[in-house]
Design a protein around this motif. Structure first.
Motif, short mmCIF file in Angstrom:
data_model
loop_
_atom_site.label_atom_id
_atom_site.label_comp_id
_atom_site.label_asym_id
_atom_site.label_seq_id
_atom_site.Cartn_x
_atom_site.Cartn_y
_atom_site.Cartn_z
N TYR A 165 0.63 -1.29 0.29
CA TYR A 165 -0.13 -0.06 -0.01
C TYR A 165 1.22 1.31 -0.16
CZ TYR A 165 -3.26 -3.75 1.82
OH TYR A 165 -3.68 -4.84 1.70
N ILE A 222 -0.28 2.87 -2.88
CA ILE A 222 -1.98 3.65 -2.69
C ILE A 222 -1.76 4.69 -1.95
CG2 ILE A 222 -3.68 2.45 -2.28
CD1 ILE A 222 -3.16 -0.09 -3.07
N GLU A 277 -8.50 1.99 -3.21
CA GLU A 277 -7.84 2.05 -4.02
C GLU A 277 -7.51 0.54 -4.85
OE1 GLU A 277 -6.67 3.72 -6.60
OE2 GLU A 277 -7.65 5.58 -5.89
N ASP A 278 -7.53 -0.29 -3.13
CA ASP A 278 -7.52 -1.61 -3.18
C ASP A 278 -8.96 -3.00 -2.43
OD1 ASP A 278 -6.77 -5.12 -3.63
OD2 ASP A 278 -4.60 -4.24 -2.35
N SER A 320 -9.41 -5.50 -2.03
CA SER A 320 -9.10 -6.52 -0.81
C SER A 320 -8.22 -6.45 0.11
CB SER A 320 -8.44 -7.71 -1.70
OG SER A 320 -7.00 -6.99 -2.13
N ALA A 321 -8.08 -5.25 0.21
CA ALA A 321 -7.09 -4.43 1.51
C ALA A 321 -7.85 -5.13 3.23
CB ALA A 321 -6.85 -3.05 1.10
#
Length: 274
Positions: free
Chosen positions: A157, A160, A194-195, A197-198
């Motif tokens: 990350y 990100i 942004e992700d 699945s974080a």
């Protein structure tokens, strides 16, 4: 002369170990804590009176330490708690002027003498000390897992959310904040924007670090306190057994003394009859 010294030491020890004396010292410690707190709020024209009262209370602590030193002699320094009390009182005796003015703020450390004066508090601290070796191992495990999580989060990350995971130091602070539960959902949502699945990383991190590893600290501390309680109970039972043995021996010696006295009287009577 030697027996006289022993008698004086025995009397002083009886005074120091007296329940009323110990409760008085606890009261003085609490009063001293109140005085030191009030000193930070009162006007300057009352500061002199409070400083005078503080000096009187310090004198009481010095007299108490001297009495304990007389009562226990060289054994006084074998107890780490006695050394702790001596250091705290010695700090208070150092003139708090010039470069030593910082010691004035350390006067509040006298309140910590309450730990030594209250047996229940002392057992808690003894339990914490007994748990130190185990806590060191848990701390090492926590540090290792934290480092792994920091490296992973920085790699995943860093691009990100560089304000949270831009480098190892920033990531370490962010994850420490996450461990405490402070505003971590805001951080997670910003990364998840942004992700998506974080959330997996944050949930796993919190479950492992907060609910598993940190609870090991509590387990180690509780175990240490239980061992101290067990040792204290064993010592009390041993003391009780020793007192029972001494009482039995005293009774036996009394009986033997009475029998010898009766035998002596019989021999005197027989001798007079002849």
């Amino acid at each position: 002369m030697g027996s006289s010294n022993i008698s004086v030491r025995a009397r002083v020890r009886a005074l120091v170990e007296d329940d009323l004396f110990q409760k008085t010292i606890i009261g003085v410690i609490i009063l001293n804590a109140v005085v030191l707190g009030v000193e930070t709020m009162v006007p300057e024209h009352l500061a002199h009176e409070l400083a005078l009262l503080d000096s009187v209370l310090l004198g009481v602590f010095v007299v108490e330490l001297v009495l304990r030193l007389v009562a226990y002699g060289s054994k006084f320094f074998r107890d780490p708690w006695n050394i702790f009390d001596t250091v705290i009182v010695a700090i208070a005796l150092v003139p708090a002027t010039g470069p030593m003015s910082v010691l004035r703020a350390l006067r509040i450390l006298r309140v910590l003498r309450l730990v030594n004066s209250v047996p229940s508090m002392r057992r808690v601290v003894d339990g914490l000390i007994a748990a130190m070796p185990g806590m060191g191992s848990v701390a090492a495990l926590l540090g290792l897992m934290m480092y792994v999580a920091v490296v992973i989060s920085t790699n995943l990350y860093g691009s990100i959310a560089p304000e949270y995971f831009g480098d190892l130091g920033t990531s370490a602070f962010t994850l420490f904040q996450t461990m405490t539960g402070e505003a971590w959902p805001d951080i997670a949502r910003e990364v998840m924007a942004e992700d998506p699945s974080a959330w997996i990383f944050f949930v796993v991190f919190i479950l492992v670090m907060t609910f598993a590893v940190l609870n090991l600290f509590l387990a180690v501390v509780v175990s240490g306190m239980e061992s101290v309680e067990s040792l204290t109970k064993h010592e009390e039972e041993s003391d009780a057994e020793m007192m029972a043995i001494l009482t039995s021996l005293r009774e036996d010696l009394t009986a033997v003394r009475e029998e010898l006295a009766a035998t002596r009287e019989e021999l005197r009577s027989e001798s007079a009859a002849r």
